[in-house]
Scaffold this motif. Sequence first.
Motif, PDB file in Angstrom:
ATOM      1  N   VAL A 108      38.756   8.349   3.334  1.00  0.00           N
ATOM      2  CA  VAL A 108      37.919   9.528   3.120  1.00  0.00           C
ATOM      3  C   VAL A 108      38.776  10.785   3.219  1.00  0.00           C
ATOM      4  O   VAL A 108      39.460  11.004   4.217  1.00  0.00           O
ATOM      5  CB  VAL A 108      36.766   9.626   4.149  1.00  0.00           C
ATOM      6  CG1 VAL A 108      35.860  10.812   3.812  1.00  0.00           C
ATOM      7  CG2 VAL A 108      35.967   8.336   4.201  1.00  0.00           C
ATOM      8  N   GLY A 109      38.748  11.603   2.152  1.00  0.00           N
ATOM      9  CA  GLY A 109      39.370  12.912   2.158  1.00  0.00           C
ATOM     10  C   GLY A 109      38.302  13.982   2.107  1.00  0.00           C
ATOM     11  O   GLY A 109      37.141  13.709   1.778  1.00  0.00           O
ATOM     12  N   LEU A 110      38.688  15.210   2.439  1.00  0.00           N
ATOM     13  CA  LEU A 110      37.732  16.312   2.550  1.00  0.00           C
ATOM     14  C   LEU A 110      38.179  17.494   1.704  1.00  0.00           C
ATOM     15  O   LEU A 110      39.370  17.822   1.676  1.00  0.00           O
ATOM     16  CB  LEU A 110      37.631  16.765   4.010  1.00  0.00           C
ATOM     17  CG  LEU A 110      37.216  15.700   5.023  1.00  0.00           C
ATOM     18  CD1 LEU A 110      37.556  16.151   6.436  1.00  0.00           C
ATOM     19  CD2 LEU A 110      35.718  15.407   4.900  1.00  0.00           C
ATOM     20  N   LEU A 111      37.226  18.129   1.036  1.00  0.00           N
ATOM     21  CA  LEU A 111      37.496  19.351   0.296  1.00  0.00           C
ATOM     22  C   LEU A 111      36.320  20.292   0.499  1.00  0.00           C
ATOM     23  O   LEU A 111      35.183  19.950   0.163  1.00  0.00           O
ATOM     24  CB  LEU A 111      37.710  19.057  -1.193  1.00  0.00           C
ATOM     25  CG  LEU A 111      38.180  20.213  -2.079  1.00  0.00           C
ATOM     26  CD1 LEU A 111      38.886  19.680  -3.337  1.00  0.00           C
ATOM     27  CD2 LEU A 111      37.033  21.132  -2.507  1.00  0.00           C
ATOM     28  N   GLY A 112      36.591  21.467   1.071  1.00  0.00           N
ATOM     29  CA  GLY A 112      35.515  22.409   1.329  1.00  0.00           C
ATOM     30  C   GLY A 112      35.916  23.830   0.997  1.00  0.00           C
ATOM     31  O   GLY A 112      37.089  24.195   1.106  1.00  0.00           O
ATOM     32  N   PHE A 113      34.925  24.625   0.600  1.00  0.00           N
ATOM     33  CA  PHE A 113      35.129  26.039   0.288  1.00  0.00           C
ATOM     34  C   PHE A 113      34.397  26.903   1.302  1.00  0.00           C
ATOM     35  O   PHE A 113      33.217  26.665   1.591  1.00  0.00           O
ATOM     36  CB  PHE A 113      34.629  26.356  -1.119  1.00  0.00           C
ATOM     37  CG  PHE A 113      34.698  27.816  -1.477  1.00  0.00           C
ATOM     38  CD1 PHE A 113      35.901  28.412  -1.818  1.00  0.00           C
ATOM     39  CD2 PHE A 113      33.554  28.604  -1.446  1.00  0.00           C
ATOM     40  CE1 PHE A 113      35.962  29.765  -2.130  1.00  0.00           C
ATOM     41  CE2 PHE A 113      33.599  29.954  -1.761  1.00  0.00           C
ATOM     42  CZ  PHE A 113      34.819  30.538  -2.102  1.00  0.00           C
ATOM     43  N   SER A 114      35.076  27.913   1.844  1.00  0.00           N
ATOM     44  CA  SER A 114      34.479  28.885   2.760  1.00  0.00           C
ATOM     45  C   SER A 114      33.883  28.167   3.967  1.00  0.00           C
ATOM     46  O   SER A 114      34.599  27.530   4.738  1.00  0.00           O
ATOM     47  CB  SER A 114      33.453  29.732   2.010  1.00  0.00           C
ATOM     48  OG  SER A 114      33.055  30.847   2.757  1.00  0.00           O
ATOM     49  N   GLN A 115      32.563  28.238   4.154  1.00  0.00           N
ATOM     50  CA  GLN A 115      31.956  27.544   5.280  1.00  0.00           C
ATOM     51  C   GLN A 115      32.185  26.038   5.180  1.00  0.00           C
ATOM     52  O   GLN A 115      32.342  25.355   6.196  1.00  0.00           O
ATOM     53  CB  GLN A 115      30.460  27.858   5.333  1.00  0.00           C
ATOM     54  CG  GLN A 115      29.854  27.678   6.704  1.00  0.00           C
ATOM     55  CD  GLN A 115      28.367  27.950   6.747  1.00  0.00           C
ATOM     56  OE1 GLN A 115      27.568  27.190   6.198  1.00  0.00           O
ATOM     57  NE2 GLN A 115      27.986  29.028   7.407  1.00  0.00           N
ATOM     58  N   GLY A 116      32.242  25.529   3.959  1.00  0.00           N
ATOM     59  CA  GLY A 116      32.567  24.114   3.770  1.00  0.00           C
ATOM     60  C   GLY A 116      33.990  23.798   4.190  1.00  0.00           C
ATOM     61  O   GLY A 116      34.279  22.686   4.651  1.00  0.00           O
ATOM     62  N   GLY A 117      34.904  24.777   4.037  1.00  0.00           N
ATOM     63  CA  GLY A 117      36.270  24.598   4.528  1.00  0.00           C
ATOM     64  C   GLY A 117      36.299  24.524   6.043  1.00  0.00           C
ATOM     65  O   GLY A 117      37.054  23.730   6.630  1.00  0.00           O
ATOM     66  N   ALA A 118      35.481  25.353   6.691  1.00  0.00           N
ATOM     67  CA  ALA A 118      35.365  25.276   8.146  1.00  0.00           C
ATOM     68  C   ALA A 118      34.840  23.909   8.571  1.00  0.00           C
ATOM     69  O   ALA A 118      35.291  23.336   9.573  1.00  0.00           O
ATOM     70  CB  ALA A 118      34.442  26.383   8.657  1.00  0.00           C
ATOM     71  N   MET A 119      33.892  23.356   7.797  1.00  0.00           N
ATOM     72  CA  MET A 119      33.365  22.030   8.113  1.00  0.00           C
ATOM     73  C   MET A 119      34.420  20.955   7.931  1.00  0.00           C
ATOM     74  O   MET A 119      34.490  20.006   8.719  1.00  0.00           O
ATOM     75  CB  MET A 119      32.150  21.730   7.229  1.00  0.00           C
ATOM     76  CG  MET A 119      30.913  22.546   7.548  1.00  0.00           C
ATOM     77  SD  MET A 119      30.448  22.520   9.296  1.00  0.00           S
ATOM     78  CE  MET A 119      30.389  20.756   9.593  1.00  0.00           C
ATOM     79  N   ALA A 120      35.252  21.082   6.902  1.00  0.00           N
ATOM     80  CA  ALA A 120      36.311  20.097   6.684  1.00  0.00           C
ATOM     81  C   ALA A 120      37.234  20.040   7.893  1.00  0.00           C
ATOM     82  O   ALA A 120      37.591  18.954   8.381  1.00  0.00           O
ATOM     83  CB  ALA A 120      37.092  20.435   5.419  1.00  0.00           C
ATOM     84  N   LEU A 121      37.632  21.199   8.400  1.00  0.00           N
ATOM     85  CA  LEU A 121      38.502  21.218   9.576  1.00  0.00           C
ATOM     86  C   LEU A 121      37.776  20.708  10.812  1.00  0.00           C
ATOM     87  O   LEU A 121      38.368  20.004  11.648  1.00  0.00           O
ATOM     88  CB  LEU A 121      39.035  22.630   9.811  1.00  0.00           C
ATOM     89  CG  LEU A 121      39.982  23.181   8.744  1.00  0.00           C
ATOM     90  CD1 LEU A 121      40.513  24.554   9.156  1.00  0.00           C
ATOM     91  CD2 LEU A 121      41.154  22.228   8.491  1.00  0.00           C
ATOM     92  N   GLN A 122      36.496  21.041  10.944  1.00  0.00           N
ATOM     93  CA  GLN A 122      35.759  20.565  12.113  1.00  0.00           C
ATOM     94  C   GLN A 122      35.600  19.058  12.095  1.00  0.00           C
ATOM     95  O   GLN A 122      35.630  18.408  13.152  1.00  0.00           O
ATOM     96  CB  GLN A 122      34.392  21.248  12.191  1.00  0.00           C
ATOM     97  CG  GLN A 122      33.712  21.111  13.552  1.00  0.00           C
ATOM     98  CD  GLN A 122      34.444  21.890  14.641  1.00  0.00           C
ATOM     99  OE1 GLN A 122      35.325  22.696  14.369  1.00  0.00           O
ATOM    100  NE2 GLN A 122      34.075  21.644  15.888  1.00  0.00           N
ATOM    101  N   LEU A 123      35.436  18.477  10.917  1.00  0.00           N
ATOM    102  CA  LEU A 123      35.362  17.017  10.817  1.00  0.00           C
ATOM    103  C   LEU A 123      36.678  16.380  11.242  1.00  0.00           C
ATOM    104  O   LEU A 123      36.681  15.344  11.927  1.00  0.00           O
ATOM    105  CB  LEU A 123      34.991  16.609   9.393  1.00  0.00           C
ATOM    106  CG  LEU A 123      33.530  16.846   9.014  1.00  0.00           C
ATOM    107  CD1 LEU A 123      33.352  16.755   7.506  1.00  0.00           C
ATOM    108  CD2 LEU A 123      32.608  15.860   9.723  1.00  0.00           C
ATOM    109  N   LEU A 124      37.799  16.973  10.854  1.00  0.00           N
ATOM    110  CA  LEU A 124      39.091  16.481  11.334  1.00  0.00           C
ATOM    111  C   LEU A 124      39.150  16.531  12.854  1.00  0.00           C
ATOM    112  O   LEU A 124      39.679  15.616  13.506  1.00  0.00           O
ATOM    113  CB  LEU A 124      40.228  17.331  10.766  1.00  0.00           C
ATOM    114  CG  LEU A 124      40.657  17.149   9.313  1.00  0.00           C
ATOM    115  CD1 LEU A 124      41.857  18.041   9.027  1.00  0.00           C
ATOM    116  CD2 LEU A 124      41.001  15.695   9.011  1.00  0.00           C
TER     117      LEU A 124
END
Length: 216
Positions: A108-124
């Motif tokens: 599973v890889g993650l790609l997020g924009f703006s608030q979605g980018g914050a979510m990608a890092l939080q999932l890590l």
Amino acid sequence: MENNNVAPIDANAVLWSAAGADRVGRPLLLILHGYGSHEGDLFSLAPHLPLQPVIAALRAPIPVGGGWAWFPMRDPNADPAAVDAAVNAAATAILTWLDALAEPPASVGLLGFSQGGAMALQLLRRAPDRFTFAVQLSGFVSTGEAAGDERLAERRPPVFWGRGTADPIIPAADVNRTQAWLPGHSTLTERIYEGMGHTVSQAELGDVVAFLRTHY
């Protein structure tokens, strides 16, 4: 303390790039949209991305205006603990959705924009051994500490961070915090685009595709 009142991910709203039978045994790329947007926004990038992964674009659980959000817009006067709890609640919703998939993906890889980018890092940060990489565009790392931060610093997964010099949305404090945090918790590819606002440019998209191709 985590806020458990956030709604679950709506499985019926997920946009998939492949039908069920075609997902088996393939890697998964989760796409996470920004504040006030929707699952179809970043899914429009799918034709430009590598073909190997199955793409799933999720809809955030909180209705806001005509779109959706992963957590409420941050108020500078809000209790930081409450903000962190909201971010973690959204991460829990995504992890729960992943756990419920009938066929576990190969990776599973993650790609997020703006608030979605914050979510990608939080999932890590929440599940550092679960995700192979993260792409965060015009985003930021949340405040506070997370249970997986120490493990993340050991593992240092690949992270692409792209941002523009003319972004009026993400405060400088968030950029500075992210710039200080990422090098110690990831193998960082950082790209800064002169004159780019709160968007994804063609140059950035090209760099993202090149990054993804190194992992598929």
